[in-house]
Motif scaffolding. Sequence first.
Motif, PDB file in Angstrom:
ATOM      1  N   UNK A 371      -8.071  33.973 -40.464  1.00  0.00           N
ATOM      2  CA  UNK A 371      -6.970  33.002 -40.364  1.00  0.00           C
ATOM      3  C   UNK A 371      -7.499  31.614 -40.026  1.00  0.00           C
ATOM      4  N   UNK A 372      -8.489  31.536 -39.162  1.00  0.00           N
ATOM      5  CA  UNK A 372      -9.115  30.276 -38.744  1.00  0.00           C
ATOM      6  C   UNK A 372      -8.073  29.157 -38.638  1.00  0.00           C
ATOM      7  N   UNK A 373      -7.156  29.306 -37.684  1.00  0.00           N
ATOM      8  CA  UNK A 373      -5.991  28.402 -37.670  1.00  0.00           C
ATOM      9  C   UNK A 373      -6.341  26.960 -37.322  1.00  0.00           C
ATOM     10  N   UNK A 374      -7.461  26.760 -36.589  1.00  0.00           N
ATOM     11  CA  UNK A 374      -7.921  25.368 -36.413  1.00  0.00           C
ATOM     12  C   UNK A 374      -9.219  25.250 -37.196  1.00  0.00           C
ATOM     13  N   UNK A 401     -16.612  21.826 -38.666  1.00  0.00           N
ATOM     14  CA  UNK A 401     -15.873  22.565 -39.687  1.00  0.00           C
ATOM     15  C   UNK A 401     -16.036  24.067 -39.399  1.00  0.00           C
ATOM     16  N   UNK A 402     -15.083  24.612 -38.638  1.00  0.00           N
ATOM     17  CA  UNK A 402     -15.185  26.027 -38.258  1.00  0.00           C
ATOM     18  C   UNK A 402     -14.951  26.951 -39.463  1.00  0.00           C
ATOM     19  N   UNK A 403     -14.174  26.447 -40.422  1.00  0.00           N
ATOM     20  CA  UNK A 403     -13.852  27.293 -41.576  1.00  0.00           C
ATOM     21  C   UNK A 403     -15.125  27.687 -42.334  1.00  0.00           C
ATOM     22  N   UNK A 432     -20.995  43.339 -29.454  1.00  0.00           N
ATOM     23  CA  UNK A 432     -20.996  41.971 -28.923  1.00  0.00           C
ATOM     24  C   UNK A 432     -20.320  41.047 -29.950  1.00  0.00           C
ATOM     25  N   UNK A 433     -19.404  40.237 -29.491  1.00  0.00           N
ATOM     26  CA  UNK A 433     -18.711  39.337 -30.436  1.00  0.00           C
ATOM     27  C   UNK A 433     -19.695  38.230 -30.836  1.00  0.00           C
ATOM     28  N   UNK A 434     -19.927  38.031 -32.143  1.00  0.00           N
ATOM     29  CA  UNK A 434     -20.899  37.008 -32.552  1.00  0.00           C
ATOM     30  C   UNK A 434     -20.536  35.629 -31.989  1.00  0.00           C
ATOM     31  N   UNK A 435     -21.587  34.906 -31.502  1.00  0.00           N
ATOM     32  CA  UNK A 435     -21.347  33.577 -30.900  1.00  0.00           C
ATOM     33  C   UNK A 435     -20.642  32.631 -31.866  1.00  0.00           C
ATOM     34  N   UNK A 436     -20.887  32.836 -33.171  1.00  0.00           N
ATOM     35  CA  UNK A 436     -20.353  31.872 -34.137  1.00  0.00           C
ATOM     36  C   UNK A 436     -18.853  32.056 -34.402  1.00  0.00           C
ATOM     37  N   UNK A 437     -18.238  33.062 -33.792  1.00  0.00           N
ATOM     38  CA  UNK A 437     -16.776  33.175 -33.928  1.00  0.00           C
ATOM     39  C   UNK A 437     -16.150  32.390 -32.775  1.00  0.00           C
ATOM     40  N   UNK A 438     -15.745  31.152 -33.079  1.00  0.00           N
ATOM     41  CA  UNK A 438     -15.274  30.255 -32.010  1.00  0.00           C
ATOM     42  C   UNK A 438     -13.874  29.713 -32.320  1.00  0.00           C
ATOM     43  N   UNK A 439     -12.848  30.571 -32.382  1.00  0.00           N
ATOM     44  CA  UNK A 439     -11.516  30.056 -32.726  1.00  0.00           C
ATOM     45  C   UNK A 439     -10.987  29.051 -31.703  1.00  0.00           C
ATOM     46  N   UNK A 440     -11.548  29.086 -30.469  1.00  0.00           N
ATOM     47  CA  UNK A 440     -11.077  28.162 -29.432  1.00  0.00           C
ATOM     48  C   UNK A 440     -12.064  27.013 -29.222  1.00  0.00           C
ATOM     49  N   UNK A 441     -12.996  26.868 -30.166  1.00  0.00           N
ATOM     50  CA  UNK A 441     -14.042  25.861 -30.104  1.00  0.00           C
ATOM     51  C   UNK A 441     -15.059  26.206 -29.017  1.00  0.00           C
ATOM     52  N   UNK A 442     -15.907  25.259 -28.653  1.00  0.00           N
ATOM     53  CA  UNK A 442     -16.969  25.520 -27.690  1.00  0.00           C
ATOM     54  C   UNK A 442     -17.350  24.216 -27.002  1.00  0.00           C
ATOM     55  N   UNK A 443     -17.996  24.345 -25.846  1.00  0.00           N
ATOM     56  CA  UNK A 443     -18.426  23.145 -25.115  1.00  0.00           C
ATOM     57  C   UNK A 443     -17.349  22.627 -24.177  1.00  0.00           C
ATOM     58  N   UNK A 486      -2.709  21.822 -42.990  1.00  0.00           N
ATOM     59  CA  UNK A 486      -1.924  20.681 -42.489  1.00  0.00           C
ATOM     60  C   UNK A 486      -2.548  20.330 -41.161  1.00  0.00           C
ATOM     61  N   UNK A 487      -1.732  20.248 -40.122  1.00  0.00           N
ATOM     62  CA  UNK A 487      -2.313  20.045 -38.792  1.00  0.00           C
ATOM     63  C   UNK A 487      -3.194  21.254 -38.464  1.00  0.00           C
ATOM     64  N   UNK A 488      -2.725  22.432 -38.926  1.00  0.00           N
ATOM     65  CA  UNK A 488      -3.490  23.680 -38.757  1.00  0.00           C
ATOM     66  C   UNK A 488      -3.702  24.311 -40.132  1.00  0.00           C
ATOM     67  N   UNK A 489      -4.274  25.524 -40.117  1.00  0.00           N
ATOM     68  CA  UNK A 489      -4.457  26.265 -41.373  1.00  0.00           C
ATOM     69  C   UNK A 489      -3.422  27.395 -41.376  1.00  0.00           C
ATOM     70  N   UNK A 490      -2.383  27.226 -42.182  1.00  0.00           N
ATOM     71  CA  UNK A 490      -1.260  28.163 -42.177  1.00  0.00           C
ATOM     72  C   UNK A 490      -1.283  29.053 -43.410  1.00  0.00           C
ATOM     73  N   UNK A 491      -0.724  30.291 -43.299  1.00  0.00           N
ATOM     74  CA  UNK A 491      -0.477  31.023 -44.543  1.00  0.00           C
ATOM     75  C   UNK A 491       0.738  30.396 -45.240  1.00  0.00           C
TER      76      UNK A 491
END
Length: 502
Positions: A371-374, A401-403, A432-443, A486-491
């Motif tokens: 879904x990668x909403x952001x 670009x998380x997508x 272990x959840x891969x580090x590169x799955x960052x739906x909430x961003x990082x830092x 749009x502002x997000x990535x919607x279905x």
Amino acid sequence: MMGLMDISQTTSVLVVFIITFLVVWLWRRREKPKYNMPRKQFWIPFSELLGSFADTDSLLKKIGGNQPITRFQNGFTGPENFLLTTYKGIHEAFIKNGHLLTGRPTKFFWTEWNTHHDTGVVHGIFNSWGDLWKQQRRFALMTLRDFGLGKTSISEMIQEEIGYLVDEFQKFEGKAVDPRNLLMPAISNVTNSLVFGERFQYDDPKFQQIMKNMMDQFKYFLLAQNAVVYPFLRYIPGDPFKLHYTFKHMGISRKFLQERIQKHMAEYDPDNIQCFTDAYIKALKAEKDKEGTYFTEFQLLTTVEELFFAGMDTTVATLRWALLLLILYPDLQKKVHDELDSVIGARRVSMEDRASLPYTEATLLEIQRLGCVIPMAGHSNTEDVEMMGYTIPANSNITANFLSVFYDESFWNNPNKFDPTRFLDESGKLGKIPDCLTPFSLGGRVCLGESLAKMELFLFFTNLLQQFSFKIPAGEEKPGLKARIGLLRYPLPFKVEVHRRH
Ligand code: HEM
């Protein structure tokens, strides 16, 4: 005669426009040689044009290839723009250089909306930066924690809301419904309870009206954004870029929130702090006479507004992706049902059950990946930054670009496939959840509501799936997985047919 005047006026505007563009372009070429930057790759003339191509999604997934950083032009003048397209690059920027990347892009309609008319200072948490951002983010995090973020009290409040939502879905037994219409008020009520200590009945006309307004206000986000990047566009009669439309709708939501803040101010009781707004008013009163305090009524308003906008559409969009994927993959929906039936049975699912539901957890992770909403998060650097072998000038826009990362073939085997088992080990346990799955961003600017969002996603998802099965409505065309950015990535809009399971 009139026609001739029009032609000569248009020609003059065009000539001025072209000359300005050339002068600015030459000036910018001369300005920057001291910086070792990647070569400019492309120019975004109008983001809406980009947004209205059905394939923006594929473009974002692939953009830059394996290049970690791409430089592009957006607008005639203004800061440099960089897009980070690999996890390594995003990590180097947001973690290694995170302390220098805590700014926000200024040419953004939301930044403009949160700028105080008198001082020119940008407020809120999402949109602000510097000392104001640091202090206000810390206060918001602490206050949300005090109100039980990550603790039982919030999960109980969410459970109560789920009870009301289940009743709403129940009304559509055997029928088709757009899940967005039911999820929006439910998720909004979680924020309402946290921010104002109260919820609304779903059929309350005022609530329905404000929900509709909130759904509409970002409808033309990309189009409106053009008039922020190219300010002259906002003066074209008829508002073709919908900036005034967007601000008008945002104004309606703001007025609604403002009225509720005023009510809390009028009824304020220091011995009865029930919600985020009360806690903020307490801090506001304590800081009243302090020189240069960041606790102001405008800051309260913009923060409350952001908690609604940042927390609502994101969670709803993720849950919509969840339902869409599960109606498209009924066999995987059945696996979630089976796990819930065997581990939970008829009682309500609670946060403590997470560890015992590995398949369900893996499914939610896979939904967040697909879904990668952001799809992108824009930061700005407060100083020059050395990264990825380049020097990035201060105040550039640096967008992750998380997508492209969530669909990166070097991380994910067959990335377009909906496959929750990629998160499970051989024994069916969550790996272990891969580090590169960052739906909430990082830092340092990682999502402020991450723990609340995770709780909402888990509880809404599991409890709805425990009670209902969902399928493509009889006689309706199979929906696709195409996304609208749009502002997000919607279905794209879709309906589900609802069936009670027990
Ligand atoms: C599924 C739900 C959610 C997702 C996927 C999500 C994701 C994100 C992402 C990617 C960012 C940008 C971080 C950056 O700029 O690097 C963000 C920021 C933020 N989110 Fe969330 N979010 C969600 C729910 C929430 C909720 C429920 C709240 C609050 C109640 C919230 C409040 C915020 C705030 C205030 C920021 C700005 C943080 C800052 O700039 O310091 N979010 N979120």
